[in-house]
Motif scaffolding. Structure first.
Motif, PDB file in Angstrom:
ATOM      1  N   ALA A   1      -1.583  -5.464  -6.374  1.00 16.00           N
ATOM      2  CA  ALA A   1      -2.309  -4.215  -6.575  1.00 16.00           C
ATOM      3  C   ALA A   1      -2.932  -3.284  -5.439  1.00 16.00           C
ATOM      4  O   ALA A   1      -2.681  -2.178  -4.745  1.00 16.00           O
ATOM      5  CB  ALA A   1      -3.043  -3.555  -8.222  1.00 16.00           C
ATOM      6  N   GLU A   2      -3.987  -3.621  -4.930  1.00 14.41           N
ATOM      7  CA  GLU A   2      -4.943  -3.770  -3.459  1.00 14.41           C
ATOM      8  C   GLU A   2      -4.364  -3.624  -2.544  1.00 14.41           C
ATOM      9  O   GLU A   2      -4.365  -2.727  -1.468  1.00 14.41           O
ATOM     10  CB  GLU A   2      -5.968  -4.673  -3.890  1.00 14.41           C
ATOM     11  CG  GLU A   2      -7.003  -4.387  -2.489  1.00 14.41           C
ATOM     12  CD  GLU A   2      -8.503  -5.033  -2.169  1.00 14.41           C
ATOM     13  OE1 GLU A   2      -9.336  -5.084  -1.496  1.00 14.41           O
ATOM     14  OE2 GLU A   2      -8.629  -6.346  -3.181  1.00 14.41           O
ATOM     15  N   LEU A   3      -3.461  -4.837  -2.611  1.00 15.98           N
ATOM     16  CA  LEU A   3      -2.524  -4.166  -1.374  1.00 15.98           C
ATOM     17  C   LEU A   3      -1.160  -3.383  -0.969  1.00 15.98           C
ATOM     18  O   LEU A   3      -1.191  -2.301  -0.064  1.00 15.98           O
ATOM     19  CB  LEU A   3      -1.231  -6.241  -0.964  1.00 15.98           C
ATOM     20  CG  LEU A   3      -0.793  -6.139   0.254  1.00 15.98           C
ATOM     21  CD1 LEU A   3      -1.170  -6.204   1.459  1.00 15.98           C
ATOM     22  CD2 LEU A   3      -0.019  -7.550  -0.068  1.00 15.98           C
ATOM     23  N   TYR A   4      -0.809  -2.610  -2.436  1.00 19.61           N
ATOM     24  CA  TYR A   4       0.007  -1.720  -2.067  1.00 19.61           C
ATOM     25  C   TYR A   4      -0.464  -0.651  -1.821  1.00 19.61           C
ATOM     26  O   TYR A   4       0.018   0.342  -1.725  1.00 19.61           O
ATOM     27  CB  TYR A   4       0.928  -2.072  -3.103  1.00 19.61           C
ATOM     28  CG  TYR A   4       1.995  -2.943  -3.480  1.00 19.61           C
ATOM     29  CD1 TYR A   4       3.555  -1.679  -3.158  1.00 19.61           C
ATOM     30  CD2 TYR A   4       2.010  -3.819  -3.077  1.00 19.61           C
ATOM     31  CE1 TYR A   4       4.554  -3.264  -2.100  1.00 19.61           C
ATOM     32  CE2 TYR A   4       3.246  -5.184  -2.670  1.00 19.61           C
ATOM     33  CZ  TYR A   4       4.447  -4.643  -2.700  1.00 19.61           C
ATOM     34  OH  TYR A   4       5.660  -5.427  -2.037  1.00 19.61           O
ATOM     35  N   GLU A   5      -1.847  -1.195  -2.972  1.00 15.85           N
ATOM     36  CA  GLU A   5      -2.759   0.449  -2.231  1.00 15.85           C
ATOM     37  C   GLU A   5      -2.491   1.435  -3.622  1.00 15.85           C
ATOM     38  O   GLU A   5      -3.010   2.597  -3.363  1.00 15.85           O
ATOM     39  CB  GLU A   5      -2.422   1.047  -1.078  1.00 15.85           C
ATOM     40  CG  GLU A   5      -3.389   0.097   0.038  1.00 15.85           C
ATOM     41  CD  GLU A   5      -3.599   1.261   1.486  1.00 15.85           C
ATOM     42  OE1 GLU A   5      -4.280   0.600   2.032  1.00 15.85           O
ATOM     43  OE2 GLU A   5      -2.411   1.719   1.859  1.00 15.85           O
ATOM     44  N   ARG A   6      -1.413   2.125  -4.252  1.00 15.95           N
ATOM     45  CA  ARG A   6      -1.341   2.739  -5.182  1.00 15.95           C
ATOM     46  C   ARG A   6      -0.364   2.266  -6.145  1.00 15.95           C
ATOM     47  O   ARG A   6       0.408   1.680  -6.163  1.00 15.95           O
ATOM     48  CB  ARG A   6      -0.135   3.956  -4.476  1.00 15.95           C
ATOM     49  CG  ARG A   6      -0.205   4.840  -3.697  1.00 15.95           C
ATOM     50  CD  ARG A   6      -1.730   5.954  -3.267  1.00 15.95           C
ATOM     51  NE  ARG A   6      -1.905   6.401  -1.857  1.00 15.95           N
ATOM     52  CZ  ARG A   6      -2.120   6.483  -1.154  1.00 15.95           C
ATOM     53  NH1 ARG A   6      -2.619   4.938  -1.325  1.00 15.95           N
ATOM     54  NH2 ARG A   6      -2.384   6.969  -0.437  1.00 15.95           N
ATOM     55  N   PRO A   7      -0.432   2.896  -7.696  1.00 14.22           N
ATOM     56  CA  PRO A   7      -0.426   2.702  -8.921  1.00 14.22           C
ATOM     57  C   PRO A   7       1.448   2.390  -8.958  1.00 14.22           C
ATOM     58  O   PRO A   7       2.212   1.718  -9.494  1.00 14.22           O
ATOM     59  CB  PRO A   7      -0.597   3.792  -9.523  1.00 14.22           C
ATOM     60  CG  PRO A   7      -2.156   4.378  -9.125  1.00 14.22           C
ATOM     61  CD  PRO A   7      -1.632   4.515  -7.797  1.00 14.22           C
ATOM     62  N   PHE A   8       1.894   2.883  -7.948  1.00 10.38           N
ATOM     63  CA  PHE A   8       3.684   3.075  -7.839  1.00 10.38           C
ATOM     64  C   PHE A   8       4.043   3.325  -7.100  1.00 10.38           C
ATOM     65  O   PHE A   8       4.088   4.342  -5.786  1.00 10.38           O
ATOM     66  CB  PHE A   8       4.159   4.528  -8.629  1.00 10.38           C
ATOM     67  CG  PHE A   8       2.986   4.781 -10.159  1.00 10.38           C
ATOM     68  CD1 PHE A   8       4.009   4.011 -11.434  1.00 10.38           C
ATOM     69  CD2 PHE A   8       2.171   5.683 -10.716  1.00 10.38           C
ATOM     70  CE1 PHE A   8       3.265   4.011 -12.913  1.00 10.38           C
ATOM     71  CE2 PHE A   8       1.411   5.667 -12.031  1.00 10.38           C
ATOM     72  CZ  PHE A   8       2.216   4.922 -12.905  1.00 10.38           C
ATOM     73  N   VAL A   9       4.995   2.636  -7.098  1.00  8.81           N
ATOM     74  CA  VAL A   9       5.816   2.476  -5.310  1.00  8.81           C
ATOM     75  C   VAL A   9       7.024   2.148  -5.203  1.00  8.81           C
ATOM     76  O   VAL A   9       7.738   1.146  -5.858  1.00  8.81           O
ATOM     77  CB  VAL A   9       5.659   0.996  -4.334  1.00  8.81           C
ATOM     78  CG1 VAL A   9       5.752   1.050  -3.255  1.00  8.81           C
ATOM     79  CG2 VAL A   9       3.907   0.973  -4.439  1.00  8.81           C
ATOM     80  N   LEU A  10       8.072   2.763  -4.604  1.00 10.53           N
ATOM     81  CA  LEU A  10       9.178   3.035  -5.069  1.00 10.53           C
ATOM     82  C   LEU A  10       9.973   2.044  -3.515  1.00 10.53           C
ATOM     83  O   LEU A  10      10.063   2.580  -2.572  1.00 10.53           O
ATOM     84  CB  LEU A  10       9.886   4.162  -4.602  1.00 10.53           C
ATOM     85  CG  LEU A  10      11.760   4.320  -5.146  1.00 10.53           C
ATOM     86  CD1 LEU A  10      12.337   3.934  -6.609  1.00 10.53           C
ATOM     87  CD2 LEU A  10      12.559   5.846  -4.651  1.00 10.53           C
ATOM     88  N   VAL A  11      10.359   0.753  -3.598  1.00  7.57           N
ATOM     89  CA  VAL A  11      11.043   0.061  -2.699  1.00  7.57           C
ATOM     90  C   VAL A  11      12.118   0.280  -3.054  1.00  7.57           C
ATOM     91  O   VAL A  11      13.529   0.173  -3.620  1.00  7.57           O
ATOM     92  CB  VAL A  11      10.484  -1.507  -2.687  1.00  7.57           C
ATOM     93  CG1 VAL A  11      10.953  -2.028  -1.647  1.00  7.57           C
ATOM     94  CG2 VAL A  11       8.865  -1.669  -2.616  1.00  7.57           C
ATOM     95  N   ARG A  12      13.130   0.550  -0.917  1.00  5.96           N
ATOM     96  CA  ARG A  12      14.540   0.761  -1.094  1.00  5.96           C
ATOM     97  C   ARG A  12      15.401  -1.109  -1.275  1.00  5.96           C
ATOM     98  O   ARG A  12      15.047  -1.839  -0.904  1.00  5.96           O
ATOM     99  CB  ARG A  12      14.302   0.937  -0.041  1.00  5.96           C
ATOM    100  CG  ARG A  12      13.729   2.356   0.391  1.00  5.96           C
ATOM    101  CD  ARG A  12      14.474   3.415   1.969  1.00  5.96           C
ATOM    102  NE  ARG A  12      14.715   2.059   3.003  1.00  5.96           N
ATOM    103  CZ  ARG A  12      15.175   2.664   4.121  1.00  5.96           C
ATOM    104  NH1 ARG A  12      14.801   4.451   4.449  1.00  5.96           N
ATOM    105  NH2 ARG A  12      15.175   2.349   4.933  1.00  5.96           N
ATOM    106  N   PRO A  13      16.691  -0.693  -1.228  1.00  5.30           N
ATOM    107  CA  PRO A  13      17.427  -2.171  -1.013  1.00  5.30           C
ATOM    108  C   PRO A  13      16.856  -2.730  -0.013  1.00  5.30           C
ATOM    109  O   PRO A  13      17.009  -4.467   0.090  1.00  5.30           O
ATOM    110  CB  PRO A  13      18.739  -1.662  -1.151  1.00  5.30           C
ATOM    111  CG  PRO A  13      18.548  -0.395  -1.906  1.00  5.30           C
ATOM    112  CD  PRO A  13      17.293   0.381  -0.857  1.00  5.30           C
ATOM    113  N   ASP A  14      16.587  -2.081   1.051  1.00  8.61           N
ATOM    114  CA  ASP A  14      16.349  -3.249   2.350  1.00  8.61           C
ATOM    115  C   ASP A  14      15.219  -4.093   2.664  1.00  8.61           C
ATOM    116  O   ASP A  14      14.942  -4.050   3.257  1.00  8.61           O
ATOM    117  CB  ASP A  14      16.928  -2.180   3.730  1.00  8.61           C
ATOM    118  CG  ASP A  14      16.128  -0.856   4.190  1.00  8.61           C
ATOM    119  OD1 ASP A  14      15.082  -0.502   3.224  1.00  8.61           O
ATOM    120  OD2 ASP A  14      15.811  -0.889   4.576  1.00  8.61           O
TER     121      ASP A  14
END
Length: 534
Positions: A497-510
């Motif tokens: 969670a600390e690494l991604y910095e936000r509670p919600f992260v949308l990641v693309r297929p790539d």
């Protein structure tokens, strides 16, 4: 269709490593394609030697990273880079990289780079993609020409095995046909030179006793300091007895000497040598002005060529293939928006230019280095000259050629399908660290032993969440209503969670971040439309 007429969704022209990785990505996404390669697919003079870490992450996704690791490079062979007066002569400076068995694994990737020369890599990729009649690859098929219409590309191809001409109808054509791309020329796309063209020889040779004779002085790269033409690397190709010597054709008599004489000059002691091949090649520094014309795309060396210094060329092409692969699949599956394919050029052209410039920095470091004759002396004066040269190598940041995560991982896409959040890139790109900012490659972290966050990504969009939200159902429904593939993964690990910095992260297929936020949007339809370029 008839035996002399074929139909497919994507026609890939060129079966080098970039064409094959695009084929792997399309196969992974269940896209119908055909790949034509004018040669028989065999590699007699391997040019590519190292698969970069980001490329290895994609091979992990496609299930073949372990096979690449097991192709044959010895676990105990040093991966060092060393600057020497000659191989077996005075060692001036060494960058210690350990071995495959002992090197430290970076914490930012589950897949460190791997030595896998092209004559090992090519048959492995070919086996996984599949040769006709069981697979989509057509060897000894040469593209002769093509035309475009509103809904298709029609290509004329010669089957060189039987001498007959066939017609291939495709929704899209992707040119992976190399630096002299006939497709790029037919499209009249310019690729102006950014730096002067240079001419080299690559001499491939077998020296079966050299590793044993060198003992503790073995390395992966030996940067020679003999002359203006013998200042480039000699590298081990298989960790056993195959080597490649690069010679600069600078007009000097030495540069045009016979191959065996040049190898003998590069090595200070007698050792059995068999020259396997001697290839002249031109180094160009080009980025095509366009990566897309209608239904035709340029990928790999057809779109950009750069110095091999640093090993960015193939790996830049593989990242481009993955960027294009998911977008083609999205459009063919009818959930990709009208502007999605245009973002391929927007995202990949700046990355190609950045890789070219970094590779040229590495090349210039070698070209501009003065080679004082004193470094060859077996005297106190020689020792002093070599110590001074080592200091200059350190000051010139020679380490940069062997450790460039900012090039392999640090590019950040800016395009209409990336939703910025105001986060700034590092002031100095050399200060790169993993980031989940929109446009960046989603960071690696271990979810559990053997399972990376990267293993979540690839098939469709992924919402990685570190908190609950009452808007979750509406978010998923917005994507489902538009046919956009989406899965959700909840992670309770505070480190990640600390690494991604936000509670919600949308990641693309790539595997690149499309959006992140402190809360899911109350009207997620706009986000679903933006990330698919509707």
């Amino acid at each position: 269709m008839r035996g002399d007429e074929f139909e497919t969704d994507v026609l890939i022209v060129g079966g080098g490593p970039v064409g094959m990785t695009l084929a792997l990505d399309l196969k992974y996404r269940n896209v119908d394609f055909m790949l034509t390669e004018a040669t028989d697919g065999s590699i007699s003079h391997p040019r590519v030697g190292t698969v970069g870490p980001r490329s290895m992450e994609f091979f992990r996704r496609w299930g073949i990273a372990q096979e690449i690791r097991e192709t044959g490079w010895p676990e105990d062979h040093p991966l060092d880079g060393v600057w020497v007066t000659a191989v077996g002569g005075h060692e001036i400076y060494r960058i210690r990289q350990g071995t495959v068995g002992t090197r430290p694994i970076p914490d930012y990737t589950p897949e460190p780079e791997q030595i896998c020369p092209q004559h090992w890599l090519a048959p492995l990729l070919l086996r996984h993609v599949g040769v006709h009649p069981d697979g989509p690859v057509r060897l000894r098929w040469r593209l002769d020409g093509f035309t475009q219409a509103d809904d298709r590309v029609t290509a004329t191809v010669t089957d060189l095995q039987v001498g007959s001409t066939v017609t291939v109808h495709a929704r899209y054509l992707v040119a992976c046909d190399g630096a002299s791309s006939s497709v790029r020329k037919a499209l009249r796309v310019r690729a102006p030179a950014r730096y002067p063209t240079r001419v080299f020889r690559n001499i491939l040779f077998h020296a079966p006793l050299l590793r044993e004779q060198l003992g503790e002085r073995n390395a992966l790269f030996y940067f020679l300091m003999l002359s203006s033409s013998l200042r480039f690397p000699m590298r081990s190709m298989d960790g056993r007895g195959m080597y490649r010597l690069t010679v600069g054709l600078d007009g000097s008599p030495e540069a045009s000497a016979d191959a065996l004489s040049l190898v003998r000059r590069a090595i200070t002691f007698d050792t059995p040598v068999e020259v396997l091949s001697d290839l002249k090649w031109h180094l160009t520094h080009r980025v095509a002005e366009r990566f897309r014309v209608g239904r035709v795309f340029l990928v790999g060396d057809a779109a950009h060529t750069l110095s091999p210094s640093g090993g960015f060329g193939m790996n830049t092409g593989i990242c481009s293939a993955v960027d294009l692969g998911w977008k083609l699949a999205a459009v063919l599956e009818s959930w990709g928006g009208a502007g999605l394919l245009d973002t391929y050029e927007m995202e990949r052209q700046p990355v190609a230019a950045e890789s070219l410039e970094e590779a040229n920095v590495n090349l210039r470091r070698t070209l501009d280095r003065q080679l004082p004759p004193q470094i060859h002396l077996d005297t106190p004066e020689g020792e002093k000259a070599r110590a001074e040269m080592a200091e200059r190598l350190v000051r010139s940041d020679a380490q940069r050629e062997f450790n460039a995560p900012q090039i392999h991982f640090g590019f950040r896409y800016t395009s209409p399908i990336v939703v910025p959040d105001g986060s700034a890139p590092p002031a100095n790109p050399r200060d790169w660290r993993p980031s989940a900012a929109p446009g960046c490659r989603a960071p690696h972290a271990w979810l559990r032993p053997g399972v990376s966050t990267l293993d979540l990504f690839g098939r469709g969009f992924v919402l990685l969440r570190f908190a609950e939200s009452e808007r979750q159902d509406g978010f998923e429904r917005a994507f489902a209503d538009r046919g956009v593939p989406l899965s959700t993964t909840t992670c309770h690990d505070p480190r990640i969670a600390e690494l991604y910095e936000r509670p919600f992260v949308l990641v693309r297929p790539d595997g690149h971040v499309a959006w992140r936020g402190d809360e899911l949007p109350d009207d997620p339809g706009w986000l679903a439309d933006q990330v698919r370029a509707e």
